[in-house]
Design a protein around this motif. Structure first.
Motif, mmCIF file in Angstrom:
data_model
loop_
_atom_site.group_PDB
_atom_site.id
_atom_site.type_symbol
_atom_site.label_atom_id
_atom_site.label_comp_id
_atom_site.label_asym_id
_atom_site.label_seq_id
_atom_site.Cartn_x
_atom_site.Cartn_y
_atom_site.Cartn_z
ATOM 1 N N LYS A 16 0.828 -1.214 0.000
ATOM 2 C CA LYS A 16 0.000 0.000 0.000
ATOM 3 C C LYS A 16 0.861 1.263 0.000
ATOM 4 O O LYS A 16 0.535 2.228 -0.675
ATOM 5 C CB LYS A 16 -0.918 0.009 1.215
ATOM 6 N N ARG A 17 1.952 1.244 0.772
ATOM 7 C CA ARG A 17 2.835 2.416 0.827
ATOM 8 C C ARG A 17 3.427 2.727 -0.539
ATOM 9 O O ARG A 17 3.601 3.882 -0.897
ATOM 10 C CB ARG A 17 3.941 2.217 1.852
ATOM 11 N N ALA A 18 3.713 1.699 -1.291
ATOM 12 C CA ALA A 18 4.286 1.899 -2.620
ATOM 13 C C ALA A 18 3.309 2.630 -3.539
ATOM 14 O O ALA A 18 3.718 3.344 -4.445
ATOM 15 C CB ALA A 18 4.674 0.562 -3.228
ATOM 16 N N LEU A 19 2.008 2.482 -3.272
ATOM 17 C CA LEU A 19 0.991 3.106 -4.118
ATOM 18 C C LEU A 19 0.429 4.402 -3.552
ATOM 19 O O LEU A 19 -0.153 5.195 -4.280
ATOM 20 C CB LEU A 19 -0.180 2.135 -4.299
ATOM 21 N N ALA A 20 0.594 4.625 -2.258
ATOM 22 C CA ALA A 20 -0.061 5.742 -1.581
ATOM 23 C C ALA A 20 0.307 7.098 -2.171
ATOM 24 O O ALA A 20 -0.509 8.020 -2.171
ATOM 25 C CB ALA A 20 0.252 5.718 -0.091
ATOM 26 N N ASN A 38 -8.481 -0.401 -10.312
ATOM 27 C CA ASN A 38 -7.068 -0.486 -10.687
ATOM 28 C C ASN A 38 -6.175 -0.416 -9.448
ATOM 29 O O ASN A 38 -5.196 -1.147 -9.345
ATOM 30 C CB ASN A 38 -6.699 0.619 -11.671
ATOM 31 N N TYR A 39 -6.525 0.458 -8.490
ATOM 32 C CA TYR A 39 -5.761 0.559 -7.242
ATOM 33 C C TYR A 39 -5.734 -0.796 -6.536
ATOM 34 O O TYR A 39 -4.679 -1.280 -6.142
ATOM 35 C CB TYR A 39 -6.379 1.617 -6.330
ATOM 36 N N PHE A 40 -6.909 -1.411 -6.370
ATOM 37 C CA PHE A 40 -6.970 -2.688 -5.665
ATOM 38 C C PHE A 40 -6.268 -3.793 -6.448
ATOM 39 O O PHE A 40 -5.631 -4.666 -5.856
ATOM 40 C CB PHE A 40 -8.416 -3.061 -5.329
ATOM 41 N N ARG A 41 -6.342 -3.763 -7.773
ATOM 42 C CA ARG A 41 -5.626 -4.749 -8.585
ATOM 43 C C ARG A 41 -4.122 -4.649 -8.313
ATOM 44 O O ARG A 41 -3.455 -5.662 -8.078
ATOM 45 C CB ARG A 41 -5.906 -4.533 -10.069
ATOM 46 N N VAL A 42 -3.590 -3.426 -8.324
ATOM 47 C CA VAL A 42 -2.156 -3.236 -8.102
ATOM 48 C C VAL A 42 -1.762 -3.654 -6.682
ATOM 49 O O VAL A 42 -0.748 -4.312 -6.481
ATOM 50 C CB VAL A 42 -1.737 -1.783 -8.406
ATOM 51 N N VAL A 43 -2.575 -3.289 -5.685
ATOM 52 C CA VAL A 43 -2.292 -3.692 -4.299
ATOM 53 C C VAL A 43 -2.253 -5.212 -4.190
ATOM 54 O O VAL A 43 -1.326 -5.782 -3.604
ATOM 55 C CB VAL A 43 -3.334 -3.105 -3.316
ATOM 56 N N LEU A 44 -3.232 -5.876 -4.775
ATOM 57 C CA LEU A 44 -3.289 -7.338 -4.707
ATOM 58 C C LEU A 44 -2.098 -7.979 -5.423
ATOM 59 O O LEU A 44 -1.500 -8.934 -4.912
ATOM 60 C CB LEU A 44 -4.610 -7.840 -5.296
ATOM 61 N N LEU A 45 -1.740 -7.448 -6.582
ATOM 62 C CA LEU A 45 -0.596 -7.995 -7.314
ATOM 63 C C LEU A 45 0.719 -7.782 -6.562
ATOM 64 O O LEU A 45 1.564 -8.681 -6.518
ATOM 65 C CB LEU A 45 -0.514 -7.387 -8.711
ATOM 66 N N GLU A 46 0.881 -6.612 -5.944
ATOM 67 C CA GLU A 46 2.091 -6.342 -5.150
ATOM 68 C C GLU A 46 2.146 -7.240 -3.921
ATOM 69 O O GLU A 46 3.204 -7.731 -3.544
ATOM 70 C CB GLU A 46 2.145 -4.870 -4.732
ATOM 71 N N LEU A 103 -8.652 -11.019 -7.552
ATOM 72 C CA LEU A 103 -8.293 -10.521 -8.889
ATOM 73 C C LEU A 103 -9.309 -10.980 -9.936
ATOM 74 O O LEU A 103 -9.684 -10.208 -10.831
ATOM 75 C CB LEU A 103 -6.883 -10.982 -9.264
ATOM 76 N N ARG A 104 -9.794 -12.216 -9.812
ATOM 77 C CA ARG A 104 -10.837 -12.703 -10.733
ATOM 78 C C ARG A 104 -12.126 -11.911 -10.558
ATOM 79 O O ARG A 104 -12.812 -11.598 -11.539
ATOM 80 C CB ARG A 104 -11.094 -14.198 -10.514
ATOM 81 N N ARG A 105 -12.463 -11.566 -9.298
ATOM 82 C CA ARG A 105 -13.668 -10.765 -9.055
ATOM 83 C C ARG A 105 -13.529 -9.366 -9.657
ATOM 84 O O ARG A 105 -14.502 -8.815 -10.165
ATOM 85 C CB ARG A 105 -13.966 -10.675 -7.553
#
Length: 152
Positions: A16-20, A38-46, A103-105
């Motif tokens: 999360k810090r990487a995206l904040a 997109n935010y949640f996709r990136v958080v989940l992938l990270e 991610l599928r959802r």
């Protein structure tokens, strides 16, 4: 057990810090807009990437060699530590399944909506637990039913 949960929280917090700096979802926006998804996709992938990196490090340490302490107490302590580490990695392996499901959802435009009630889960809950599938109320009711059926 608390440290295992702490590890998951630390890994998620780092993601999360990487995206904040770029963007953080808020309640004022349209719920589950493209930007939020997109935010949640990136958080989940990270989060997933961090877990896989930690698992690779554990595997490398296991391959480096067996425990060779001469003292039986030291050896027992080391084996206990490895047991805890392996249980942690198994727990995180299961977590990866939940991340993949989230991610599928997202891809199916079902992310952010409660599986039981169809209501919005809420931005703050998803920020705290991006793999959540139920609202706080539905989750509480689910846990109460689970506890009652265990007690029977």
């Amino acid at each position: 057990m608390a440290s295992v949960l702490g590890d998951d929280i630390d890994i998620l917090a780092k993601a999360k810090r990487a995206l904040a700096a770029d963007y953080t979802p808020s309640e004022d926006e349209e719920y589950m807009s493209d930007k939020q998804l997109n935010y949640f996709r990136v958080v989940l992938l990270e989060w997933k990437k961090s877990i896989l990196t930690a698992a690779e490090n554990t595997l490398q340490n296991l391959q480096d060699g067996p425990i060779r302490e001469a003292d039986l107490n030291d050896r027992a302590s080391s084996e206990t530590d490895w047991g805890i580490e392996l249980r942690t990695r198994d727990r995180q392996r299961k977590l990866i399944g939940k991340i993949d499901s989230a991610l599928r959802r997202i891809d199916a435009d079902e992310y952010g909506w409660c599986d039981k009630t169809g209501e919005p889960i809420g931005i703050n809950r998803l920020i705290a637990r991006p793999i959540a599938t139920m609202t706080v109320e539905a989750q509480s009711a689910h846990e109460r039913r689970e506890k009652i059926s265990r007690d029977d």
